[in-house]
Write an enzyme that holds these catalytic residues in place. Structure first.
Site, PDB file in Angstrom:
ATOM      1  N   ARG A 238       0.835  -1.192   0.000  1.00  0.00           N
ATOM      2  CA  ARG A 238       0.000   0.000   0.000  1.00  0.00           C
ATOM      3  C   ARG A 238       0.874   1.247   0.000  1.00  0.00           C
ATOM      4  O   ARG A 238       1.918   1.279   0.664  1.00  0.00           O
ATOM      5  CB  ARG A 238      -0.876   0.076   1.255  1.00  0.00           C
ATOM      6  N   GLU A 267      -1.997   7.906  -4.532  1.00  0.00           N
ATOM      7  CA  GLU A 267      -2.244   7.426  -5.898  1.00  0.00           C
ATOM      8  C   GLU A 267      -3.677   7.758  -6.312  1.00  0.00           C
ATOM      9  O   GLU A 267      -4.565   7.807  -5.449  1.00  0.00           O
ATOM     10  CB  GLU A 267      -1.957   5.917  -5.987  1.00  0.00           C
ATOM     11  N   HIS A 285      -0.697  -0.043  -9.532  1.00  0.00           N
ATOM     12  CA  HIS A 285      -1.499  -0.797  -8.559  1.00  0.00           C
ATOM     13  C   HIS A 285      -2.252  -1.949  -9.235  1.00  0.00           C
ATOM     14  O   HIS A 285      -3.482  -1.979  -9.246  1.00  0.00           O
ATOM     15  CB  HIS A 285      -2.468   0.125  -7.799  1.00  0.00           C
TER      16      HIS A 285
HETATM   17  C1  DGY Z   1      -5.942  -5.465  -2.302  1.00  0.00           C
HETATM   18  O1  DGY Z   1      -6.658  -6.461  -2.382  1.00  0.00           O
HETATM   19  O2  DGY Z   1      -5.761  -4.875  -1.245  1.00  0.00           O
HETATM   20  C2  DGY Z   1      -5.341  -4.999  -3.579  1.00  0.00           C
HETATM   21  O3  DGY Z   1      -4.444  -3.970  -3.380  1.00  0.00           O
HETATM   22  C3  DGY Z   1      -6.426  -4.565  -4.550  1.00  0.00           C
HETATM   23  O4  DGY Z   1      -5.944  -4.661  -5.824  1.00  0.00           O
END
Ligand code: DGY
Length: 326
Positions: A238, A267, A285
């Site tokens: 993240r 982002e 992402h």
């Molecule tokens: C998640 O599942 O947290 C991913 O980042 C989504 O693509």
């Protein structure tokens, strides 16, 4: 009367068909994200919502959603949702663990290999018409095989990343809030290390900790200095776990060799500093973005929501305390 559900972004036909069997569905198939006001407007008469990490579900929004019973995120991470605000209103929050572990681990490896072997830089060089022929020192990269891998965050995805390291004959260090049981360590062939030990020894550091206030800027200027100047950092978890401005400085100054990134602070508004650097591989992402995995994630979210709205048990409940309020 069927319960009413909102699907905030485009999903697959089979997801909508499944939801329609159980619910009255409003779906945003144009895929233009709702702003906070539009989301509030669309949610005010709904019993459930299927949402994504681009939707902020917070206390202010919930004030106008008296009938909401379930927030089903199409993601394993749920830092876009103010969970305590949902719990206190008896709203169940669900996520999609499990179905995306392998695809997300593959993407972390894709970034690691691409960064080590300078793949995006090499491709840009060819596309720009600069390749005049082979030479011995061209685009020298670093080896992944036999190197030391450090994984921070050993949940499901972290463990899948580590499993892939055996084929590359890597030494594996890991750091986690809780040390894994000895048999799991043996099975993964991974040694526990403190954060400091891992940062100092790893050739590749892969971050897999979820984002929360506790992990905000978990890797900043001080941590980057603890890494080897030859090390490569991979963030596929993240944005916000890494201090992007500090990382850009470290990449410019040679504090570390390179980085591979799938996620960013704020982002999709990328810090423009990244775009000027050759020693960073950037992805938008897409960690879980394979055809099968994204279909499975959407269906998992739909099943979670339908379970709540039909009085059943959602398989992936994040906030069991919400039940006490219902
Ligand atoms: C998640 O599942 O947290 C991913 O980042 C989504 O693509």
């Amino acid at each position: 009367m069927k319960p009413k559900i909102l699907v905030t972004r485009e999903v697959f036909d089979e997801t909508l068909a499944y939801l329609a069997e159980h619910c009255e569905v409003e779906s945003n198939q144009t895929d233009k994200p709702f702003d906070a006001a539009a989301l509030a407007q669309h949610l005010k008469d709904k019993d459930g919502v299927i949402c994504c990490l681009t939707d902020r579900i917070d206390a202010a929004l919930l004030t106008g959603c008296g009938g909401l019973k379930v927030v089903a995120n199409i993601a394993v991470g749920y830092n876009n949702i103010e969970v305590p605000a949902c719990t206190s209103r008896g709203i169940m929050v669900t996520n999609t663990p499990g179905v995306l572990d392998d695809s997300t681990a593959d993407l972390a490896w894709t970034l690691m290999l691409a960064t080590a072997r300078r793949l995006t830089e090499a491709e840009a060089y060819i596309r720009a018409g600069n390749w005049k022929g082979w030479h011995l020192k061209q685009m020298l990269g670093v080896d992944v095989h036999h190197a030391t891998l450090g994984v921070i965050g050993m949940g499901r995805i972290g463990q899948q990343i580590v499993r892939r390291a055996a084929g590359f004959k890597m030494r594996v260090l890991y750091h986690n809030r809780n040390r894994l049981p000895a048999d799991v360590e043996r099975w993964l062939n991974a040694e526990y290390a403190t954060k400091e030990q891992l940062l100092a020894q790893a050739d590749f550091v892969i971050l897999q900790v979820p984002y929360s206030p506790a992990t905000h800027h978990y890797i900043g200027a001080a941590e980057l200095k603890q890494m080897k100047p030859s090390a490569i950092l991979i963030n596929s978890t993240r944005g916000g776990v890494v201090d992007d401005a500090a990382l850009i400085d470290a990449l410019k100054n040679g504090t570390i060799r390179a980085a591979g990134l799938d996620v960013y602070e704020n982002e999709p508004r990328l810090n423009p500093g990244f775009l000027e650097l050759k020693n960073v591989v950037l992805a938008p992402h897409v960690g879980s973005s394979t055809e099968l995995t994204r279909r499975a994630m959407a269906m998992t979210a739909a099943k979670n929501a339908v379970a709540v709205l039909t009085g059943g048990e959602p398989p992936n409940l994040v906030n069991p305390d919400a039940r006490k309020k219902t």
